[in-house]
Write a protein that holds these residues in place. Structure first.
Motif, PDB file in Angstrom:
ATOM      1  N   ILE A  71       0.850  -1.178   0.000  1.00  0.00           N
ATOM      2  CA  ILE A  71       0.000   0.000   0.000  1.00  0.00           C
ATOM      3  C   ILE A  71       0.889   1.233   0.000  1.00  0.00           C
ATOM      4  O   ILE A  71       1.639   1.464   0.950  1.00  0.00           O
ATOM      5  CB  ILE A  71      -0.944   0.019   1.216  1.00  0.00           C
ATOM      6  N   ASN A  72       0.822   1.976  -1.077  1.00  0.00           N
ATOM      7  CA  ASN A  72       1.641   3.183  -1.207  1.00  0.00           C
ATOM      8  C   ASN A  72       0.822   4.385  -0.776  1.00  0.00           C
ATOM      9  O   ASN A  72      -0.212   4.675  -1.359  1.00  0.00           O
ATOM     10  CB  ASN A  72       2.118   3.344  -2.641  1.00  0.00           C
ATOM     11  N   TYR A  73       1.289   5.093   0.229  1.00  0.00           N
ATOM     12  CA  TYR A  73       0.526   6.189   0.805  1.00  0.00           C
ATOM     13  C   TYR A  73       0.790   7.512   0.103  1.00  0.00           C
ATOM     14  O   TYR A  73      -0.014   8.427   0.198  1.00  0.00           O
ATOM     15  CB  TYR A  73       0.806   6.318   2.301  1.00  0.00           C
ATOM     16  N   THR A  74       1.923   7.646  -0.611  1.00  0.00           N
ATOM     17  CA  THR A  74       2.190   8.857  -1.392  1.00  0.00           C
ATOM     18  C   THR A  74       3.224   8.554  -2.458  1.00  0.00           C
ATOM     19  O   THR A  74       4.071   7.668  -2.289  1.00  0.00           O
ATOM     20  CB  THR A  74       2.700  10.004  -0.495  1.00  0.00           C
ATOM     21  N   ASN A  75       3.151   9.286  -3.572  1.00  0.00           N
ATOM     22  CA  ASN A  75       4.202   9.197  -4.584  1.00  0.00           C
ATOM     23  C   ASN A  75       5.080  10.446  -4.586  1.00  0.00           C
ATOM     24  O   ASN A  75       5.962  10.587  -5.434  1.00  0.00           O
ATOM     25  CB  ASN A  75       3.607   8.959  -5.971  1.00  0.00           C
ATOM     26  N   VAL A  76       4.842  11.353  -3.659  1.00  0.00           N
ATOM     27  CA  VAL A  76       5.644  12.576  -3.558  1.00  0.00           C
ATOM     28  C   VAL A  76       6.988  12.228  -2.921  1.00  0.00           C
ATOM     29  O   VAL A  76       7.033  11.622  -1.849  1.00  0.00           O
ATOM     30  CB  VAL A  76       4.911  13.644  -2.738  1.00  0.00           C
ATOM     31  N   CYS A  77       8.064  12.647  -3.568  1.00  0.00           N
ATOM     32  CA  CYS A  77       9.388  12.221  -3.094  1.00  0.00           C
ATOM     33  C   CYS A  77      10.441  13.255  -3.485  1.00  0.00           C
ATOM     34  O   CYS A  77      10.397  13.829  -4.578  1.00  0.00           O
ATOM     35  CB  CYS A  77       9.750  10.861  -3.687  1.00  0.00           C
ATOM     36  N   VAL A  78      11.403  13.444  -2.587  1.00  0.00           N
ATOM     37  CA  VAL A  78      12.457  14.436  -2.821  1.00  0.00           C
ATOM     38  C   VAL A  78      13.774  13.816  -3.276  1.00  0.00           C
ATOM     39  O   VAL A  78      14.726  14.543  -3.540  1.00  0.00           O
ATOM     40  CB  VAL A  78      12.708  15.268  -1.539  1.00  0.00           C
ATOM     41  N   THR A  79      13.838  12.473  -3.402  1.00  0.00           N
ATOM     42  CA  THR A  79      15.137  11.852  -3.703  1.00  0.00           C
ATOM     43  C   THR A  79      15.414  11.701  -5.198  1.00  0.00           C
ATOM     44  O   THR A  79      16.562  11.565  -5.592  1.00  0.00           O
ATOM     45  CB  THR A  79      15.272  10.487  -3.022  1.00  0.00           C
ATOM     46  N   ALA A  80      14.368  11.680  -6.030  1.00  0.00           N
ATOM     47  CA  ALA A  80      14.539  11.689  -7.492  1.00  0.00           C
ATOM     48  C   ALA A  80      15.487  10.607  -7.989  1.00  0.00           C
ATOM     49  O   ALA A  80      16.377  10.861  -8.805  1.00  0.00           O
ATOM     50  CB  ALA A  80      15.037  13.062  -7.947  1.00  0.00           C
ATOM     51  N   CYS A  81      15.300   9.381  -7.537  1.00  0.00           N
ATOM     52  CA  CYS A  81      16.154   8.273  -7.989  1.00  0.00           C
ATOM     53  C   CYS A  81      15.965   8.052  -9.488  1.00  0.00           C
ATOM     54  O   CYS A  81      14.842   8.050  -9.995  1.00  0.00           O
ATOM     55  CB  CYS A  81      15.814   7.007  -7.220  1.00  0.00           C
ATOM     56  N   LYS A  82      17.055   7.829 -10.190  1.00  0.00           N
ATOM     57  CA  LYS A  82      17.011   7.787 -11.646  1.00  0.00           C
ATOM     58  C   LYS A  82      16.309   6.554 -12.201  1.00  0.00           C
ATOM     59  O   LYS A  82      15.883   6.554 -13.353  1.00  0.00           O
ATOM     60  CB  LYS A  82      18.436   7.869 -12.196  1.00  0.00           C
ATOM     61  N   PHE A  83      16.195   5.498 -11.398  1.00  0.00           N
ATOM     62  CA  PHE A  83      15.561   4.264 -11.866  1.00  0.00           C
ATOM     63  C   PHE A  83      14.071   4.229 -11.570  1.00  0.00           C
ATOM     64  O   PHE A  83      13.376   3.303 -11.978  1.00  0.00           O
ATOM     65  CB  PHE A  83      16.221   3.057 -11.192  1.00  0.00           C
ATOM     66  N   CYS A  84      13.554   5.226 -10.829  1.00  0.00           N
ATOM     67  CA  CYS A  84      12.186   5.173 -10.320  1.00  0.00           C
ATOM     68  C   CYS A  84      11.215   5.846 -11.282  1.00  0.00           C
ATOM     69  O   CYS A  84      11.406   6.997 -11.690  1.00  0.00           O
ATOM     70  CB  CYS A  84      12.112   5.849  -8.949  1.00  0.00           C
ATOM     71  N   ALA A  85      10.123   5.137 -11.608  1.00  0.00           N
ATOM     72  CA  ALA A  85       9.068   5.691 -12.446  1.00  0.00           C
ATOM     73  C   ALA A  85       7.843   6.072 -11.618  1.00  0.00           C
ATOM     74  O   ALA A  85       6.877   6.599 -12.158  1.00  0.00           O
ATOM     75  CB  ALA A  85       8.662   4.657 -13.499  1.00  0.00           C
ATOM     76  N   PHE A  86       7.902   5.822 -10.325  1.00  0.00           N
ATOM     77  CA  PHE A  86       6.738   6.003  -9.455  1.00  0.00           C
ATOM     78  C   PHE A  86       6.648   7.410  -8.861  1.00  0.00           C
ATOM     79  O   PHE A  86       5.574   7.988  -8.764  1.00  0.00           O
ATOM     80  CB  PHE A  86       6.810   4.969  -8.330  1.00  0.00           C
ATOM     81  N   TYR A  87       7.785   7.984  -8.520  1.00  0.00           N
ATOM     82  CA  TYR A  87       7.761   9.221  -7.737  1.00  0.00           C
ATOM     83  C   TYR A  87       7.371  10.441  -8.574  1.00  0.00           C
ATOM     84  O   TYR A  87       7.520  10.473  -9.795  1.00  0.00           O
ATOM     85  CB  TYR A  87       9.133   9.457  -7.099  1.00  0.00           C
ATOM     86  N   ARG A  88       6.879  11.459  -7.870  1.00  0.00           N
ATOM     87  CA  ARG A  88       6.679  12.781  -8.435  1.00  0.00           C
ATOM     88  C   ARG A  88       7.268  13.798  -7.461  1.00  0.00           C
ATOM     89  O   ARG A  88       7.159  13.640  -6.242  1.00  0.00           O
ATOM     90  CB  ARG A  88       5.195  13.088  -8.674  1.00  0.00           C
ATOM     91  N   ALA A  89       7.880  14.819  -7.984  1.00  0.00           N
ATOM     92  CA  ALA A  89       8.487  15.843  -7.142  1.00  0.00           C
ATOM     93  C   ALA A  89       7.411  16.599  -6.373  1.00  0.00           C
ATOM     94  O   ALA A  89       6.249  16.662  -6.796  1.00  0.00           O
ATOM     95  CB  ALA A  89       9.295  16.817  -8.000  1.00  0.00           C
TER      96      ALA A  89
END
Length: 408
Positions: A71-89
Motif C-alpha cells: 500500500i503506497n501512501y504517497t508518490n511525492v518524493c524528494v530523492t529523485a532516484c534515476k531508476f524510479c518511475a513512481f515518484y513525483r516531485a
C-alpha cells in the motif's frame, strides 16, 4: 601425468570443483570465491551446488509463498532516484497522497483476501516525519491487529528522522512502539558507492543504509535485505553488495531473507540502457544461496523476472517464491507486467517438484499443501487486483500482458 605437468585448465577445473563442493556443503566462502563462482562456475554445476545447500537446510522440499499487499501512501518524493518511475516531485501536478481512511480501506480488502502482511511504503514526502508514521502504523494496528506491518526501509527512517529532527534510534523506537513489526529491505538498490551515487545521488550512502538496519536489528526489529541489479553495476560490485549485507548480519543476525530483483526499464531516467539477463539473475541467486550461509531464506522475484525464471530459481537454491501482491505500484510503474493468481503460483511450485506452503512474515508455515487436494481455491486471490489507477485499467493491462481478452 604428475601435478607439476598438469595443464592450468585442469588445475583450474579441479579448484572450481573443490570450491563448488565446499559451497554445497555449507562452508563459508569468501567474497573473492563468490565472485569466482559468479563469473566462472559452470551454470548447471553452480545451480546444483546451490540446490544442494538448500536441500541440506530444508530437507522437506517445501517452498513457501506469502499473501500480502503493498500500500503506497504517497508518490511525492524528494530523492529523485534515476531508476524510479513512481515518484513525483513535491508540488507536481501528478503528485498524490492517500488519507488514512483510504489506507485502512485497502487493509480491509487485504484481510478479506487472506493477506497476513501489509507493506506500507511511499516516497520521501518533505512533510512526513516520525509523527506521520506513528499515526499511520498505530491506526493500522488498532484496526487490523492480525496484519503484520512489514514496511518502510532505512531510507524512509533516515528521512523521517531528519524531518522530525530526532536521532535514528529515537525514530526506530517510536515507530516500533506505534506498531511496526518488521522492516523491509527497501531502498538498498546497489549499496557500493559508485553505482549508488549514479542511481540515487540524493539518497543516503550504502554504509548509512546498513548502519540504520543495524540499529533497527539492535532494537529487536528484524528485516529483509534486497538488491536491484541491472543498472550498469559490475559483477564485482554485485558481490560487494552481498559482502556488505553479510558483514552486518554477522553482527546482528537480523536479516531473515535476501531478495534480489531486476531493474525495470520503462518511464524512468535510465531508459533501460542496461539490464540484467535472466542468466545473470539466476547465477546471482545461486551465489547468494551459498554465500549467505547464515541468512535463512532466499526469495526470487518473479514479479520482475517472470514466472518462468521464478520457477527456474527454485533449482538454484531458492526456498521462497515471494508473494501474491494484491497491490503493487512502484515496480509496475517501471514496466513490470508479470501477474499471477494464487493457483498459478502454487502450480509453479508444485511443477518444480517442490511442496508449496503458505507462510507469514517470519516464515512460519501457515498451511502446507502436501497434495493437490490441499490446494486453496480462491480465484479472487491474484496479484494487482487493485492499484492507484482504476481497476478496469489494471485488468486490461494484465490481460494484455497475458495475451488474453478482457472479460466484459
Amino acid at each position: 601425468m604428475t601435478d607439476a605437468t598438469k595443464s592450468p585448465s585442469a588445475a583450474d577445473s579441479r579448484d572450481m570443483a573443490d570450491l563448488l563442493a565446499r559451497a554445497a556443503d555449507g562452508e563459508r566462502i569468501t567474497p573473492e570465491e563468490a565472485l569466482l563462482l559468479y563469473t566462472d562456475a559452470p551454470f548447471h554445476a553452480l545451480g546444483e551446488a546451490a540446490d544442494a545447500h538448500r536441500r541440506r537446510r530444508y530437507p522437506d522440499n517445501i517452498v513457501t509463498y506469502l499473501i500480502d499487499r503493498n500500500i503506497n501512501y504517497t508518490n511525492v518524493c524528494v530523492t529523485a532516484c534515476k531508476f524510479c518511475a513512481f515518484y513525483r516531485a513535491p508540488k507536481h501536478a501528478e503528485g498524490w497522497s492517500h488519507d488514512l481512511d483510504e489506507v485502512l480501506r485497502r487493509c480491509s480488502e487485504a484481510v478479506d483476501l487472506g493477506a497476513t502482511q501489509v507493506m506500507l511504503q511511499g516516497g520521501h514526502h518533505p512533510e512526513y516525519g516520525v509523527e506521520y508514521y506513528e499515526e499511520l502504523f498505530s491506526a493500522v494496528k488498532k484496526a487490523y491487529p492480525e496484519l503484520v506491518i512489514h514496511s518502510i526501509g532505512p531510507s524512509e527512517i533516515d528521512h523521517m528522522a531528519r524531518v522530525s529532527n530526532v536521532d535514528i534510534d529515537e525514530a526506530i523506537r517510536r515507530i516500533k512502539v506505534a506498531g511496526l513489526d518488521s522492516i523491509a529491505g527497501a531502498g538498498a538498490e546497489m549499496l557500493p558507492e559508485r553505482p549508488r551515487k549514479a542511481l540515487a545521488p540524493l539518497k543516503e550512502s550504502g554504509e548509512r543504509w546498513l548502519e540504520i538496519m543495524e540499529q533497527a536489528h539492535n532494537q529487536g526489529l528484524r528485516s529483509t535485505a534486497t538488491m536491484m541489479m541491472g543498472t550498469g553495476e559490475t559483477a564485482a560490485e554485485r558481490i560487494e553488495h552481498l559482502r556488505m549485507i553479510r558483514d552486518v548480519h554477522d553482527k546482528t543476525g537480523g536479516f531473515r531473507s535476501f531478495i534480489p530483483w531486476t531493474y525495470q526499464p520503462e518511464n524512468n531516467k535510465l531508459k533501460g540502457r542496461t539490464q540484467a539477463t535472466v542468466i545473470e539473475y539466476l547465477r546471482l541467486i545461486a551465489v547468494a544461496r551459498v554465500f549467505f550461509n547464515d541468512i535463512a531464506h532466499l526469495q526470487s522475484s518473479w514479479l520482475t523476472t517472470g514466472k518462468a525464471a521464478g520457477q527456474l530459481s527454485m533449482h538454484m537454491g531458492v526456498d521462497d517464491l515471494g508473494s501474491i501482491m494484491l497491490e503493487e505500484n512502484v515496480i509496475s510503474s517501471a514496466g513490470a507486467k508479470h501477474r499471477s493468481r494464487l493457483s498459478e503460483l502454487i502450480d509453479l511450485i508444485r511443477s518444480a517438484d517442490r511442496i508449496p506452503a503458505q507462510r507469514n512474515t517470519t516464515y512460519e508455515r501457515l498451511a502446507v499443501h502436501w497434495t493437490p487436494e490441499d490446494d486453496p481455491q480462491d480465484d479472487r486471490v491474484r496479484s494487482h487486483v487493485s492499484s492507484i489507477v482504476d481497476l478496469p485499467i489494471v485488468e486490461k493491462q494484465a490481460a494484455q500482458a497475458e495475451k488474453k481478452p478482457v472479460e466484459k
